[in-house]
Design an enzyme around this catalytic site. Structure first.
Site, mmCIF file in Angstrom:
data_model
loop_
_atom_site.group_PDB
_atom_site.id
_atom_site.type_symbol
_atom_site.label_atom_id
_atom_site.label_comp_id
_atom_site.label_asym_id
_atom_site.label_seq_id
_atom_site.Cartn_x
_atom_site.Cartn_y
_atom_site.Cartn_z
ATOM 1 C CB ALA A 74 10.493 -39.635 35.683
ATOM 2 C CG ASN A 157 14.256 -48.590 34.993
ATOM 3 O OD1 ASN A 157 13.820 -48.774 33.846
ATOM 4 N ND2 ASN A 157 13.622 -48.884 36.046
ATOM 5 C CD GLN A 185 17.851 -44.441 35.708
ATOM 6 O OE1 GLN A 185 18.712 -43.922 35.907
ATOM 7 N NE2 GLN A 185 16.878 -44.757 36.564
ATOM 8 C CG HIS A 207 15.047 -38.405 42.335
ATOM 9 N ND1 HIS A 207 15.366 -39.752 42.809
ATOM 10 C CD2 HIS A 207 13.785 -38.496 41.580
ATOM 11 C CE1 HIS A 207 14.540 -40.376 42.238
ATOM 12 N NE2 HIS A 207 13.733 -40.065 41.507
ATOM 13 C CB THR A 243 0.958 -23.876 44.221
ATOM 14 O OG1 THR A 243 -0.370 -23.068 44.638
ATOM 15 C CG2 THR A 243 2.103 -22.970 44.598
ATOM 16 C CB CYS A 330 9.159 -48.383 41.113
ATOM 17 S SG CYS A 330 10.103 -46.700 40.966
#
Length: 381
Positions: A74, A157, A185, A207, A243, A330
């Site tokens: 994100a 969040n 979220q 995740h 990649t 975070c």
């Protein structure tokens, strides 16, 4: 003593579900070729699987006229959307326009916008109302003739409040303003209905929905042009070179399928446990303030300020008993900018707690959490 702490921090991350793990297994060591290597059969096969995963996501989310761009998560999606769109706007027009956002946005939105300010763009950060929601009247007042971009997340969040995105989108559309929203979220926890069509650029994360870490999405309207942040190979429509991790792409596609299929039942279950937790805490404790609207809120989020105690001691005592959060995962331990924007004092922000319910949470966890929190609060007052 608890043998292991109770996990109530599912908004920070979720465990990878067994079905998702199983879906990824062949792509670690059996079908491992580079999807960008189109000169051999193995690469062509990997590319076909990549595009099949992209189509699967489009179908499960009922996407129309949207490009599905895979990113590392994100944070990268938000950066690509905001920096990429603003820089392309300047490239086309030669003007540094005006951008609107909320003070309570995730740092993965606020920091890219701070960078754009340094580059010459003008940014307005609107203070939300006391319930954490944006005032539509205030939003309209801040729109200028040169406003070209708006970024407001669907659900916060930290405090879980759900913004009136549909109405904001209509206002933006009527003024010819491009609208970006962080949905990280939300997927799997609330019905998205027409929002995926209404919003021009959308960020999603794997995740948070029981998928693997290291993979995210940016959905953009087909006509939108972005300046890439990563160049080198031209992958992902030339917008994100490098990649792609095929196992993570396959796993994310599977996680989205499961999240959409089970959204209604999961939301009801999470809401039941969240409400039980809230009722138990309010019944046994005084001086608890709910941060943000409790009605317009994600079903698995609870954010509380505990009055009349030392926040540092509170969190220190809880650390070995309940896995929870003081704010964003975070935020590096700093007082929450979200709670400060809601009008909480520094002391109140420090004595606040985010509890988020997961699909593995059960009644025993809730009862124990109420007991532990209540005893901890009483011991500090």
């Amino acid at each position: 003593m608890l043998s292991t702490p109770i996990l109530l921090d599912y908004q920070s991350s979720t465990p990878c579900s067994k079905d998702v793990v199983d879906s990824m297994k062949p792509f670690w060591s059996e079908i491992f070729s580079n999807p960008a290597s189109k000169s051999n059969l193995a690469g062509i096969n990997a590319s076909a699987i990549l595009e099949a995963s992209r189509e699967k996501i489009e179908q499960n989310l009922f996407l129309k006229n949207k490009k599905v761009i895979f990113t590392s998560g994100a944070t990268e999606s938000n950066n690509l959307a905001l920096l990429g769109f603003a820089r392309n706007f300047y490239k086309k027009t030669g003007n540094y326009g005006h951008i609107i956002t909320l003070k309570t946005e995730h740092k993965a939105v606020l920091e890219p916008l701070n960078q754009l300010k340094k580059e010459g763009f003008m940014v307005t950060e609107i203070n939300p109302e006391k319930d954490g929601l944006i005032s539509e009247e205030q939003f309209k007042k801040n729109i200028r003739e040169d406003t070209f971009l708006v970024s407001v997340m669907l659900a916060n969040n930290e405090i879980g409040v759900i913004q009136p995105i549909e109405n904001i989108s209509k206002i933006c559309k009527s003024r010819g303003i491009t609208f970006h929203s962080d949905f990280a979220q939300c997927l799997g926890y609330m019905a998205l209905d027409n929002l995926l069509s209404d919003v021009n650029m959308i960020t999603m994360s794997s995740h948070k929905i029981y998928g693997p870490k290291g993979i995210g999405l940016l959905l953009i309207d087909e006509e939108i042009n972005l300046e890439p942040l990563i160049v080198g190979g031209g992958q992902e429509y030339g917008l994100r070179s490098g990649t792609l991790p095929l196992p993570l792409v396959v796993g994310f596609a599977k996680a989205i399928e499961i999240a959409v299929l089970n959204q209604k039942n999961n939301a009801e279950k999470l809401l039941f446990y969240r409400n039980n937790l809230l009722e138990g805490l309010l019944k046994n404790n005084s001086g608890l303030l709910i941060n943000g609207s409790i009605e317009k809120r994600l079903p698995h989020n609870l954010n509380l300020t505990v009055l009349d105690l030392n926040g540092a001691k509170f969190h220190k005592l809880l650390k070995s008993k309940i896995i929870c959060s003081t704010g964003s995962a975070c935020s590096s331990g700093e007082p929450s900018h979200v709670l400060l924007a809601l009008g909480r004092s520094l002391k109140e922000a420090e004595s606040s707690i985010r509890l988020s319910i997961g699909l593995s949470t059960n009644s025993k966890d809730i009862k124990q959490a109420i007991h532990i929190l209540t005893n901890t609060i009483r011991s500090l007052r």
